[in-house]
Enzyme design. Structure first.
Site, short mmCIF file in Angstrom:
data_model
loop_
_atom_site.label_atom_id
_atom_site.label_comp_id
_atom_site.label_asym_id
_atom_site.label_seq_id
_atom_site.Cartn_x
_atom_site.Cartn_y
_atom_site.Cartn_z
N GLU A 1 7.98 9.84 -5.20
CA GLU A 1 7.11 10.68 -5.62
C GLU A 1 6.62 10.86 -4.53
O GLU A 1 6.36 12.29 -3.75
CB GLU A 1 6.97 10.93 -6.61
CG GLU A 1 7.06 11.01 -8.35
CD GLU A 1 6.65 9.90 -9.48
OE1 GLU A 1 5.84 9.28 -9.63
OE2 GLU A 1 7.57 9.42 -10.31
N GLY B 1 6.50 3.47 -15.64
CA GLY B 1 5.71 4.78 -15.56
C GLY B 1 4.73 5.40 -16.76
O GLY B 1 4.33 4.58 -17.50
N GLY B 2 6.18 6.00 -17.62
CA GLY B 2 5.59 6.49 -18.78
C GLY B 2 5.23 5.42 -19.77
O GLY B 2 4.32 5.57 -20.38
N GLY C 1 11.70 9.00 -15.01
CA GLY C 1 10.74 9.87 -16.24
C GLY C 1 12.32 9.96 -16.50
O GLY C 1 12.26 11.53 -17.16
N ASN D 1 2.32 1.59 -13.83
CA ASN D 1 1.97 2.99 -12.73
C ASN D 1 1.71 3.69 -13.38
O ASN D 1 2.56 4.56 -14.06
CB ASN D 1 3.24 2.96 -12.03
CG ASN D 1 2.97 4.14 -10.39
OD1 ASN D 1 1.59 4.70 -10.74
ND2 ASN D 1 3.74 4.80 -10.00
N TRP D 2 -0.01 4.32 -13.92
CA TRP D 2 0.36 5.49 -14.49
C TRP D 2 0.59 6.78 -13.80
O TRP D 2 -0.24 7.78 -13.87
CB TRP D 2 -1.30 5.04 -14.66
CG TRP D 2 -1.72 3.91 -15.21
CD1 TRP D 2 -0.59 3.09 -16.07
CD2 TRP D 2 -3.44 3.03 -16.06
NE1 TRP D 2 -1.23 1.57 -16.80
CE2 TRP D 2 -2.90 1.82 -16.71
CE3 TRP D 2 -4.54 3.78 -15.87
CZ2 TRP D 2 -3.88 1.75 -17.40
CZ3 TRP D 2 -5.67 3.09 -16.73
CH2 TRP D 2 -5.22 1.68 -16.94
N GLU E 1 13.61 1.53 -7.43
CA GLU E 1 13.18 2.39 -8.66
C GLU E 1 14.23 4.06 -7.93
O GLU E 1 13.61 4.46 -6.84
CB GLU E 1 11.70 3.43 -8.19
CG GLU E 1 10.82 2.32 -8.66
CD GLU E 1 9.45 2.69 -8.65
OE1 GLU E 1 9.03 2.52 -10.49
OE2 GLU E 1 9.14 3.63 -8.20
N SER F 1 12.56 4.54 -16.08
CA SER F 1 12.58 4.33 -17.44
C SER F 1 13.01 3.51 -18.38
O SER F 1 13.40 3.17 -19.18
CB SER F 1 13.82 5.55 -17.80
OG SER F 1 13.32 6.34 -17.58
N HIS G 1 6.26 5.06 -2.68
CA HIS G 1 7.01 5.31 -4.33
C HIS G 1 7.55 7.06 -4.13
O HIS G 1 7.69 7.70 -3.44
CB HIS G 1 6.13 6.12 -5.48
CG HIS G 1 6.38 5.78 -6.95
ND1 HIS G 1 6.98 7.36 -7.18
CD2 HIS G 1 6.53 5.17 -7.54
CE1 HIS G 1 7.38 7.61 -7.98
NE2 HIS G 1 7.29 5.80 -8.86
P1 13P Z 1 8.64 6.11 -15.81
O1 13P Z 1 9.11 5.02 -15.91
O2 13P Z 1 8.43 7.03 -16.83
O3 13P Z 1 10.48 6.23 -15.51
O4 13P Z 1 8.67 5.83 -14.39
C1 13P Z 1 9.09 5.14 -13.37
C2 13P Z 1 7.87 5.07 -11.72
O5 13P Z 1 8.16 5.65 -10.85
C3 13P Z 1 7.70 3.89 -11.54
O6 13P Z 1 6.64 3.69 -10.82
#
Ligand code: 13P
Length: 253
Positions: A98, A235-236, A174, A10-11, A168, A214, A96
């Protein structure tokens, strides 16, 4: 039942069109020869079509990060399932944390989006997870239960079969603070149990449940050893070909 592991990147709101195309070019090389793992990338909307073109002939799937449930019309700023299909998407991420935290997404709007995606033959990556406050207040399971019940409301067996669940925990996103494999497995097992109650053993055994929060090349292997963890939503670490390909190649590490 054997479930094909599924690792998706997930960018989020990262990568211009040019940067996105560069990254998938690198990924195609870094992931060549990888078998028995399904891989997807979810660039921002603006880069979807260019990435799709670049991925032609590659097994890497394209995913979008959200959609709106109407097909078209006066909904300024929104993107429809039809548009995503045409841009080459196979999957769409919905719910998600966010989106829930910053953009007012609720279980009900998540459900509407999931239904619209499935009607248009987009597979869904349905995200759920508790906040730190909820975990510390002993509310993890009720929160997960509510999110699953709300998000999947009205869906039949065949529709849930086209859904992947991403657990998640919000406190792990993050933050560099991954859930331990045991903490994640406990919730994954709970999710599978809920799916069994809502649908059937056959359905729940076939659905893939990804872990997200993470995930790194260092911790993926331990997570994937758990019986109910079927992949990761990254994510990251998905923003660089090197780290993402190491995660996908977790068996070789
Ligand atoms: P991170 O891997 O940066 O913690 O993000 C996870 C995420 O929200 C993937 O959707």
């Amino acid at each position: 039942m054997e479930r094909l592991p599924f690792i998706a990147g997930n960018w989020k709101m990262n990568k211009t069109v040019g940067e996105a195309v560069d990254l998938v070019r690198e990924l195609k090389t870094a992931l060549s020869g990888v078998e028995e793992v399904e891989v997807a990338v979810a660039p921002p909307y603006t880069a979807l079509f260019a990435v799709y073109k670049e991925l032609e002939g590659s097994p890497i799937r394209l995913a979008a990060q959200n959609l709106y449930w109407e097909e078209k019309g006066a909904f300024t700023g929104e993107i429809s399932p039809i548009m995503l299909k045409e841009a080459g998407c196979h999957y769409v991420i919905i719910g998600h944390s966010e989106r829930r935290q910053f953009f007012g997404e609720t279980d009900e709007t998540v459900n509407r989006r999931i239904q619209a995606a499935l009607v248009h033959n987009l597979k869904v990556i349905f995200c759920i997870g508790e906040t730190l406050k909820e975990r510390e207040g002993g509310k993890t399971f009720p929160v997960i239960e509510r999110q699953i019940g709300g998000g999947l409301k009205g869906l039949g067996d065949q529709e849930v079969r086209n859904t992947v669940i991403a657990y998640e925990p919000v406190w792990a996103i993050g933050t560099g603070k991954t859930a331990t494999p045991e903490q994640a497995e406990e919730v994954h097992r709970f999710i599978r149990g809920k799916l069994e109650k809502l649908y059937s053993g056959a359905v729940s055994e076939g659905i893939r449940i990804q872990y997200g929060g993470s995930v790194t090349p260092e911790n993926i292997k331990g997570l994937m050893k758990q019986p109910d963890i079927d992949g990761a939503l990254v994510g990251g670490a998905s923003l660089k070909a090197e780290s993402f390909s190491k995660i996908v190649r977790y068996r070789e590490m």
